[in-house]
Scaffold this motif. Sequence first.
Motif, PDB file in Angstrom:
ATOM      1  N   GLN A 234      41.595 -17.433  52.261  1.00 57.19           N
ATOM      2  CA  GLN A 234      40.497 -17.729  53.182  1.00 57.19           C
ATOM      3  C   GLN A 234      39.162 -17.709  52.461  1.00 57.19           C
ATOM      4  OE1 GLN A 234      40.416 -18.805  56.151  1.00 57.19           O
ATOM      5  NE2 GLN A 234      42.223 -18.163  57.275  1.00 57.19           N
ATOM      6  N   GLN A 235      38.977 -16.753  51.555  1.00 54.85           N
ATOM      7  CA  GLN A 235      37.739 -16.699  50.781  1.00 54.85           C
ATOM      8  C   GLN A 235      37.602 -17.926  49.881  1.00 54.85           C
ATOM      9  OE1 GLN A 235      37.987 -12.965  48.711  1.00 54.85           O
ATOM     10  NE2 GLN A 235      37.827 -11.739  50.576  1.00 54.85           N
ATOM     11  N   ASP A 236      38.698 -18.302  49.206  1.00 51.00           N
ATOM     12  CA  ASP A 236      38.652 -19.472  48.336  1.00 51.00           C
ATOM     13  C   ASP A 236      38.438 -20.752  49.130  1.00 51.00           C
ATOM     14  OD1 ASP A 236      39.002 -17.905  46.107  1.00 51.00           O
ATOM     15  OD2 ASP A 236      41.165 -18.244  45.965  1.00 51.00           O
ATOM     16  N   TRP A 237      38.984 -20.771  50.337  1.00 52.34           N
ATOM     17  CA  TRP A 237      38.874 -21.968  51.182  1.00 52.34           C
ATOM     18  C   TRP A 237      37.413 -22.351  51.415  1.00 52.34           C
ATOM     19  CZ3 TRP A 237      42.018 -25.620  53.001  1.00 52.34           C
ATOM     20  CH2 TRP A 237      41.626 -26.381  54.107  1.00 52.34           C
ATOM     21  N   SER A 238      36.574 -21.363  51.667  1.00 49.28           N
ATOM     22  CA  SER A 238      35.164 -21.650  51.942  1.00 49.28           C
ATOM     23  C   SER A 238      34.462 -22.253  50.737  1.00 49.28           C
ATOM     24  CB  SER A 238      34.440 -20.374  52.380  1.00 49.28           C
ATOM     25  OG  SER A 238      34.464 -19.404  51.348  1.00 49.28           O
ATOM     26  N   GLY A 239      35.007 -22.030  49.539  1.00 52.49           N
ATOM     27  CA  GLY A 239      34.376 -22.577  48.342  1.00 52.49           C
ATOM     28  C   GLY A 239      34.876 -23.946  47.930  1.00 52.49           C
ATOM     29  N   VAL A 240      36.019 -24.383  48.472  1.00 50.61           N
ATOM     30  CA  VAL A 240      36.581 -25.669  48.022  1.00 50.61           C
ATOM     31  C   VAL A 240      36.514 -26.750  49.085  1.00 50.61           C
ATOM     32  CG1 VAL A 240      38.160 -24.483  46.465  1.00 50.61           C
ATOM     33  CG2 VAL A 240      38.962 -25.156  48.731  1.00 50.61           C
TER      34      VAL A 240
END
Length: 320
Positions: A234-240
Motif C-alpha cells: 500500500q505504501q509503495d502503491w502511492s508512489g507508483v
Amino acid sequence: MTQSLDAAMRGFQPALPLAVGLSGGADSTALLLACARQWPGQVVAFHVNHGLQAAAATFEQHCQALCAGLNVPLHIQKVDASARDGQSPEDAARIARYKAFSALARMETAQPAIQSIAIAQHADDQVETLLLALSRGAGLAGLSAMPARWQRDGIDYHRPLLAVSAADIRLWLAEQGATFVDDPTNTDENFTRNRIRARLLPALQAAFPQFRDTFARSASHAAQAQALLDEVAQQDWSGVCADGDSQPRIKQVQLLSRARQANLLRHWLKLTYQVIPSTAQLEELLDQVAACTTRGHRIHIKVGQGFVQRNGPGLAWYNP
C-alpha cells in the motif's frame, strides 16, 4: 491451542442476527445446534444445493428436519457449481457457495438484516488447507490458510470451530444424540484433500500429536507476515500510481527492489482485477519491467485468464 466445541462457542461473539452455513454434515450440524441454543430466535440456516451428486436430496431433507426440530428458519439455494476450464471442482463449488450465501443474506426478510454468517470449518480443515498450500508451492497468502474472521460483500464471516478437531466435533454430537449426513465424496481419494485426510493426518497424529496447534501457529505467523507485506504494498502503491489511477507507472516500479516490485505487482493484480499470477508469470513480468527502458518496448504477458500489457507509461491488465 485446540479447544472443545463448548469453549470455542463461548469465545464466539458475532453480530446478530446470524446465519449458519448448513450442509447437513457433522460439522455444520454441530455448529447450527450450538448457535441455535446460544442465540434462540436470532439464528437462521442457509443450505446450498450444489447439484453435483445424487445425495444432494438427502442432505436437503436432513437440513429441513433439523431446522424444523430446532425452530430455525431454513433458506435453500440451488446453484450451478460446474467447474469451468482450468478450474478445480472444489474452487467452483466454493465460489458458487459464497455467491449463494450473499444472495440468501440479501433475500432474508428478518429485521435487522443478517449481520454475520458462520461456517463450520475446523482444525483438521485448517491443517488440510495448509498442507494443500505447501503441496502447491504457495506463498505467504496461501500458507496463512483460513482466517477465523473476514468480510465479504459487506457481511462478516466467521469460522468459530477453527480450533476444534473433527473428532471432538463428532464426540460432541454423539453426546447430544444428534444425527447428521455423511457426504460420500469425503472418502473419494481422487480429491487431494481427501488423500491428505485419509493418509497424512493419521501419520501426523502418530508422529506429532500436537500438530494441529503447531500448524495453526505457523499459519498465524504467515498471516501476520502477509499483513505486513500488504502494508508495504500500500505504501509503495502511492508512489507508483498517479492520483486516482490504477495503472502502476513503469519507471516508478523500476525504482523498487525486485522483491518489492513482485509484492506490489501481485497486490495490484489481486486488488484491482482479482487476478493472482503464477510464479512463472510474475517472474516473466518482472523481467519485462526491468527490460523496459525504451519508449517502444512492448510488454504483453499472459497473467491469469488475461494479459498484462504496457499502456503508455504504465501497466494494465485486460481480459480479451
